[in-house]
Scaffold this active site. Sequence first.
Site, PDB file in Angstrom:
ATOM      1  N   HIS A 253      -2.827  -1.519   9.639  1.00  0.00           N
ATOM      2  CA  HIS A 253      -1.872  -2.554   9.185  1.00  0.00           C
ATOM      3  C   HIS A 253      -2.124  -3.036   7.744  1.00  0.00           C
ATOM      4  O   HIS A 253      -1.812  -4.184   7.399  1.00  0.00           O
ATOM      5  CB  HIS A 253      -1.841  -3.727  10.186  1.00  0.00           C
ATOM      6  CG  HIS A 253      -3.149  -4.448  10.334  1.00  0.00           C
ATOM      7  ND1 HIS A 253      -3.599  -4.923  11.542  1.00  0.00           N
ATOM      8  CD2 HIS A 253      -4.114  -4.802   9.444  1.00  0.00           C
ATOM      9  CE1 HIS A 253      -4.763  -5.527  11.381  1.00  0.00           C
ATOM     10  NE2 HIS A 253      -5.092  -5.464  10.115  1.00  0.00           N
TER      11      HIS A 253
ATOM     12  N   HIS B 230      -4.668 -12.971  10.514  1.00  0.00           N
ATOM     13  CA  HIS B 230      -5.620 -13.061   9.400  1.00  0.00           C
ATOM     14  C   HIS B 230      -5.526 -14.398   8.677  1.00  0.00           C
ATOM     15  O   HIS B 230      -5.828 -14.502   7.488  1.00  0.00           O
ATOM     16  CB  HIS B 230      -5.356 -11.956   8.385  1.00  0.00           C
ATOM     17  CG  HIS B 230      -5.471 -10.556   8.908  1.00  0.00           C
ATOM     18  ND1 HIS B 230      -4.560 -10.004   9.771  1.00  0.00           N
ATOM     19  CD2 HIS B 230      -6.381  -9.589   8.671  1.00  0.00           C
ATOM     20  CE1 HIS B 230      -4.903  -8.756  10.033  1.00  0.00           C
ATOM     21  NE2 HIS B 230      -5.999  -8.485   9.384  1.00  0.00           N
TER      22      HIS B 230
ATOM     23  N   HIS C 278     -13.246  -0.023   8.210  1.00  0.00           N
ATOM     24  CA  HIS C 278     -13.106  -0.599   6.873  1.00  0.00           C
ATOM     25  C   HIS C 278     -13.912  -1.884   6.743  1.00  0.00           C
ATOM     26  O   HIS C 278     -14.174  -2.570   7.724  1.00  0.00           O
ATOM     27  CB  HIS C 278     -11.648  -0.837   6.475  1.00  0.00           C
ATOM     28  CG  HIS C 278     -10.823  -1.802   7.293  1.00  0.00           C
ATOM     29  ND1 HIS C 278     -10.613  -1.679   8.633  1.00  0.00           N
ATOM     30  CD2 HIS C 278     -10.111  -2.903   6.920  1.00  0.00           C
ATOM     31  CE1 HIS C 278      -9.810  -2.650   9.060  1.00  0.00           C
ATOM     32  NE2 HIS C 278      -9.502  -3.419   8.037  1.00  0.00           N
TER      33      HIS C 278
ATOM     34  N   GLU D 119     -11.385  -4.423  14.183  1.00  0.00           N
ATOM     35  CA  GLU D 119      -9.972  -4.442  14.609  1.00  0.00           C
ATOM     36  C   GLU D 119      -9.703  -3.372  15.657  1.00  0.00           C
ATOM     37  O   GLU D 119      -8.662  -3.378  16.313  1.00  0.00           O
ATOM     38  CB  GLU D 119      -9.046  -4.266  13.397  1.00  0.00           C
ATOM     39  CG  GLU D 119      -9.067  -5.478  12.489  1.00  0.00           C
ATOM     40  CD  GLU D 119      -8.243  -5.336  11.213  1.00  0.00           C
ATOM     41  OE1 GLU D 119      -8.038  -6.356  10.529  1.00  0.00           O
ATOM     42  OE2 GLU D 119      -7.807  -4.212  10.891  1.00  0.00           O
TER      43      GLU D 119
END
Length: 287
Positions: free
Chosen positions: A12, A59, A193, A240
């Site tokens: 995303h 977020h 990441h 995530e």
Amino acid sequence: MAQIIGAVASTHVPAIGKAIAEQKQNDPYWQPFFSGFDYVHQWLGRVKPDVAVVFYNDHGLNFFLDKLPTFAIGAAAEYRNEDEGWGIPVSRALAGDAAFSWHLIERLVADEFDMTVCQDMLVDHAVTIPMALMWPGNSACPVKIIPISINTVQHPLPSVARCLKLGRAVGRAIESYAQNLKVLVVGTGGLSHQLDGARAGFINKDFDQFCMEKIVSDPEALTRYSIPKLVELSGAQGVELLNWVAMRGALTGQVSQLHRNYHIPISNTAAATMVLDNLPKSSRKAA
Ligand code: DHB
Ligand code: FE
């Protein structure tokens, strides 16, 4: 009864929204990523879901560090996006299905998942980017959404096992809904990441490949990893993966991989896209 037709998992990264706005899909940097959605579009065109149940992490748009539920679910008629500061256009609003949300909430609470219920909920890039990738264009999205957010931001995070159980409870809840809806399950974010700190830019291809294998064939195998171990192996934001785990848990039937695309990097992220099939179990067919 509602039927779970399969799942899509997608990265995303907000920069994808900028690439879409600037029509850079065929630029050399973006092409290997966007071309991974050709199959997704064909498949969605064939299976035509009515509703997407979307596991994602907020977020800081709807929740912030002062109030951050471990698990929350939307029960709204519409979900809006707002400027998150990434320099990307505000996305189209997405329609909800409040009656279906309330059915899921009833079942989840009865199943001992005490969800935070949001009758007013903004959705951030973790919902809008995958929806824009699956259903491109500015016209109204053809599916309604049920957003389910998992805290992957402020520790302590829920365990992999807990997210798999949440997904399973959501799968049972979907299938107990009396309406003949075709339901797509979506998991967003990841894969490996890390956006800041000494390991900013960290990516772990081997672990990502391992996770994608296990997501299909043996999600229980992922429950062996503690959250600190996941951070070590996949980066601070690689957690995530929890959204993917919940997505997989919601698939109740025989699961197989229909499609996979994996590309390093998109921004700071190992970008991964998967489509999973969810065929009714043969025992059920006979029943
Ligand atoms: C990036 C990745 C994310 O998951 C996110 O939420 C924001 C930014 C990135 O790689 O730039
Ligand atoms: Fe993210």
